[in-house]
Design a protein around this motif. Structure first.
Motif, PDB file in Angstrom:
ATOM      1  N   TYR A  65      57.696 -18.790  -7.083  1.00  0.00           N
ATOM      2  CA  TYR A  65      57.062 -17.718  -6.297  1.00  0.00           C
ATOM      3  C   TYR A  65      55.880 -17.168  -7.079  1.00  0.00           C
ATOM      4  CZ  TYR A  65      59.133 -14.011  -9.228  1.00  0.00           C
ATOM      5  OH  TYR A  65      59.466 -13.178 -10.277  1.00  0.00           O
ATOM      6  N   CYS A  66      54.980 -16.513  -6.352  1.00  0.00           N
ATOM      7  CA  CYS A  66      53.825 -15.885  -6.986  1.00  0.00           C
ATOM      8  C   CYS A  66      53.312 -14.799  -6.047  1.00  0.00           C
ATOM      9  CB  CYS A  66      52.738 -16.910  -7.287  1.00  0.00           C
ATOM     10  SG  CYS A  66      51.986 -17.632  -5.818  1.00  0.00           S
ATOM     11  N   ALA A  67      52.079 -14.396  -6.244  1.00  0.00           N
ATOM     12  CA  ALA A  67      51.413 -13.467  -5.324  1.00  0.00           C
ATOM     13  C   ALA A  67      50.006 -13.994  -5.110  1.00  0.00           C
ATOM     14  CB  ALA A  67      51.391 -12.056  -5.903  1.00  0.00           C
ATOM     15  N   PRO A  99      65.169 -10.878 -10.134  1.00  0.00           N
ATOM     16  CA  PRO A  99      66.248 -10.881 -11.126  1.00  0.00           C
ATOM     17  C   PRO A  99      66.322 -12.190 -11.915  1.00  0.00           C
ATOM     18  CG  PRO A  99      67.021  -9.907  -9.085  1.00  0.00           C
ATOM     19  CD  PRO A  99      65.657 -10.473  -8.797  1.00  0.00           C
ATOM     20  N   ARG A 100      66.311 -12.072 -13.233  1.00  0.00           N
ATOM     21  CA  ARG A 100      66.443 -13.181 -14.175  1.00  0.00           C
ATOM     22  C   ARG A 100      65.319 -14.218 -14.032  1.00  0.00           C
ATOM     23  NH1 ARG A 100      71.483 -12.628 -12.022  1.00  0.00           N
ATOM     24  NH2 ARG A 100      71.282 -14.576 -10.873  1.00  0.00           N
ATOM     25  N   ALA A 101      64.193 -13.796 -13.475  1.00  0.00           N
ATOM     26  CA  ALA A 101      63.068 -14.726 -13.310  1.00  0.00           C
ATOM     27  C   ALA A 101      62.472 -15.100 -14.667  1.00  0.00           C
ATOM     28  CB  ALA A 101      62.001 -14.105 -12.418  1.00  0.00           C
ATOM     29  N   ARG A 102      61.896 -16.271 -14.726  1.00  0.00           N
ATOM     30  CA  ARG A 102      61.226 -16.756 -15.925  1.00  0.00           C
ATOM     31  C   ARG A 102      59.724 -16.782 -15.675  1.00  0.00           C
ATOM     32  NH1 ARG A 102      65.032 -21.996 -17.519  1.00  0.00           N
ATOM     33  NH2 ARG A 102      67.060 -20.991 -17.076  1.00  0.00           N
ATOM     34  N   SER A 103      58.956 -16.367 -16.662  1.00  0.00           N
ATOM     35  CA  SER A 103      57.503 -16.304 -16.510  1.00  0.00           C
ATOM     36  C   SER A 103      56.864 -17.631 -16.916  1.00  0.00           C
ATOM     37  CB  SER A 103      56.929 -15.181 -17.383  1.00  0.00           C
ATOM     38  OG  SER A 103      55.510 -15.166 -17.306  1.00  0.00           O
ATOM     39  N   LEU A 116      55.142 -17.480 -11.149  1.00  0.00           N
ATOM     40  CA  LEU A 116      53.863 -18.110 -11.476  1.00  0.00           C
ATOM     41  C   LEU A 116      52.711 -17.122 -11.599  1.00  0.00           C
ATOM     42  CD1 LEU A 116      54.097 -21.237  -9.129  1.00  0.00           C
ATOM     43  CD2 LEU A 116      54.666 -21.105 -11.557  1.00  0.00           C
ATOM     44  N   ARG A 117      53.015 -15.827 -11.532  1.00  0.00           N
ATOM     45  CA  ARG A 117      51.962 -14.818 -11.649  1.00  0.00           C
ATOM     46  C   ARG A 117      51.536 -14.643 -13.113  1.00  0.00           C
ATOM     47  NH1 ARG A 117      54.408  -9.597  -9.797  1.00  0.00           N
ATOM     48  NH2 ARG A 117      56.151 -10.458 -10.994  1.00  0.00           N
ATOM     49  N   PRO A 118      50.404 -13.974 -13.358  1.00  0.00           N
ATOM     50  CA  PRO A 118      50.010 -13.667 -14.739  1.00  0.00           C
ATOM     51  C   PRO A 118      51.081 -12.843 -15.446  1.00  0.00           C
ATOM     52  CG  PRO A 118      48.170 -13.311 -13.236  1.00  0.00           C
ATOM     53  CD  PRO A 118      49.379 -13.554 -12.374  1.00  0.00           C
ATOM     54  N   VAL A 119      51.133 -12.967 -16.770  1.00  0.00           N
ATOM     55  CA  VAL A 119      52.156 -12.287 -17.562  1.00  0.00           C
ATOM     56  C   VAL A 119      52.128 -10.780 -17.344  1.00  0.00           C
ATOM     57  CG1 VAL A 119      52.951 -11.808 -19.915  1.00  0.00           C
ATOM     58  CG2 VAL A 119      52.155 -14.101 -19.304  1.00  0.00           C
ATOM     59  N   ARG A 132      52.743 -26.309 -19.820  1.00  0.00           N
ATOM     60  CA  ARG A 132      54.110 -25.866 -20.111  1.00  0.00           C
ATOM     61  C   ARG A 132      55.129 -26.319 -19.058  1.00  0.00           C
ATOM     62  NH1 ARG A 132      53.678 -19.566 -20.546  1.00  0.00           N
ATOM     63  NH2 ARG A 132      55.945 -19.866 -20.670  1.00  0.00           N
ATOM     64  N   PHE A 133      54.770 -27.282 -18.226  1.00  0.00           N
ATOM     65  CA  PHE A 133      55.651 -27.638 -17.107  1.00  0.00           C
ATOM     66  C   PHE A 133      57.039 -28.070 -17.560  1.00  0.00           C
ATOM     67  CE2 PHE A 133      54.045 -31.837 -18.190  1.00  0.00           C
ATOM     68  CZ  PHE A 133      55.142 -32.654 -17.981  1.00  0.00           C
ATOM     69  N   ALA A 134      57.149 -28.593 -18.815  1.00  0.00           N
ATOM     70  CA  ALA A 134      58.453 -29.058 -19.301  1.00  0.00           C
ATOM     71  C   ALA A 134      59.456 -27.916 -19.441  1.00  0.00           C
ATOM     72  CB  ALA A 134      58.291 -29.774 -20.643  1.00  0.00           C
ATOM     73  N   GLU A 135      58.981 -26.664 -19.394  1.00  0.00           N
ATOM     74  CA  GLU A 135      59.891 -25.520 -19.462  1.00  0.00           C
ATOM     75  C   GLU A 135      60.643 -25.303 -18.147  1.00  0.00           C
ATOM     76  OE1 GLU A 135      57.916 -21.992 -20.880  1.00  0.00           O
ATOM     77  OE2 GLU A 135      56.698 -23.130 -22.319  1.00  0.00           O
ATOM     78  N   VAL A 136      60.207 -25.939 -17.094  1.00  0.00           N
ATOM     79  CA  VAL A 136      60.895 -25.822 -15.806  1.00  0.00           C
ATOM     80  C   VAL A 136      62.132 -26.720 -15.838  1.00  0.00           C
ATOM     81  CG1 VAL A 136      60.712 -26.141 -13.312  1.00  0.00           C
ATOM     82  CG2 VAL A 136      58.723 -25.368 -14.624  1.00  0.00           C
TER      83      VAL A 136
END
Length: 256
Positions: free
Chosen positions: A214-216, A188-192, A176-179, A201-205
């Motif tokens: 996760y985020c920071a 590993p294999r995380a999606r932005s 969930l962090r900025p691009v 864009r929640f439908a992409e989940v």
């Protein structure tokens, strides 16, 4: 003006006032009736939408202090695919005597956006269960959220997320962090999916499989993101404690 005319005018005025009052009260009564009917229909719809499942599973972790049980379960029709997931129990008594490796038959009830374990029957024992599945309140945390309707946030430690990777569970990490931060390093294999774009864009989940957010960012921000997805009907979510900084601090692998 003659007296009888005055009396007639007063009576007419009183009559008009009473008529106006009756008309106003009639409109108010109709409006109140409509509101009551809407509330009754909403309650009946909510009650009708309640669902229940009786399933088989394997206990992977028990945290009585948090009233949470982790279960490797079969597919839950209409809810989620088979996976290992934490569920809140309707009563702490249901968790008594359960340990990692127990095979169980359990019943889930869903109502008002809450899925609860309401019955558990121990039917056997899976020998050789890895010790690392013995989870405790020191490793798990349930963070209370003071807004929304979805209930508490299910949070898992970074150590548990790493174990899932090591054991081939292949969880779906949503960063969930900025691009810009995502490109510098990620799990590993995380999606932005930046949290600022989550509502659009929640439908992409994915709605199936284990999804770990996760985020920071401050806890309240990721809690808000988790809650928003819960409100959209997602039931396969958890949040990784300490986020990306906690993952890096432990020396876990990072993709670039």
């Amino acid at each position: 003006m003659r007296l009888y005319k005055v009396v007639v005018l007063i009576n007419v005025a009183l009559g008009l006032g009473l008529l106006s009052g009756f008309l106003w009260w009639g409109r108010e009564a109709a409006r109140l009736g409509q509101e009551l009917a809407a509330v009754r229909q909403k309650a009946e719809t909510r009650q009708a939408s309640a669902r229940s499942w009786t399933l088989k599973g394997i206990v992977r972790g028990v945290a009585p202090e948090l009233n949470v049980i982790f279960i490797t379960h079969e597919e839950i029709p209409g809810l989620m695919a088979g996976m290992t997931m934490g569920f809140r129990a309707s009563s702490p008594k249901l968790l008594q005597g359960l340990t990692p490796g127990d095979t169980i038959q359990f019943t889930l009830n869903e109502a008002n956006n809450e899925v609860l374990v309401v019955a558990v029957l121990k039917v056997g024992r899976l020998e050789g269960t890895p010790a690392q599945y013995s989870l405790s309140a020191q490793m798990l945390d349930v963070l209370a959220v003071g807004h929304g309707t979805g209930g508490p946030v299910l949070a898992i430690p970074a150590e548990y997320a790493k174990r899932l990777l090591d054991e081939g569970d292949r969880p779906i990490f949503i960063d969930l962090r900025p691009v810009e931060e995502f490109r510098k390093g990620r799990l590993p294999r995380a999606r932005s999916l930046p949290i600022s774009e989550l509502r659009r864009r929640f439908a992409e989940v994915p709605r199936t499989g284990r999804v770990i957010l996760y985020c920071a960012c401050p806890p309240e921000e990721i809690q808000a993101g988790y809650q928003y997805l819960r409100d959209q009907g997602y039931r396969n979510l958890s949040v990784m404690e300490e986020g990306f900084p906690g993952w890096v601090k432990r020396g876990y692998p990072v993709e670039r």
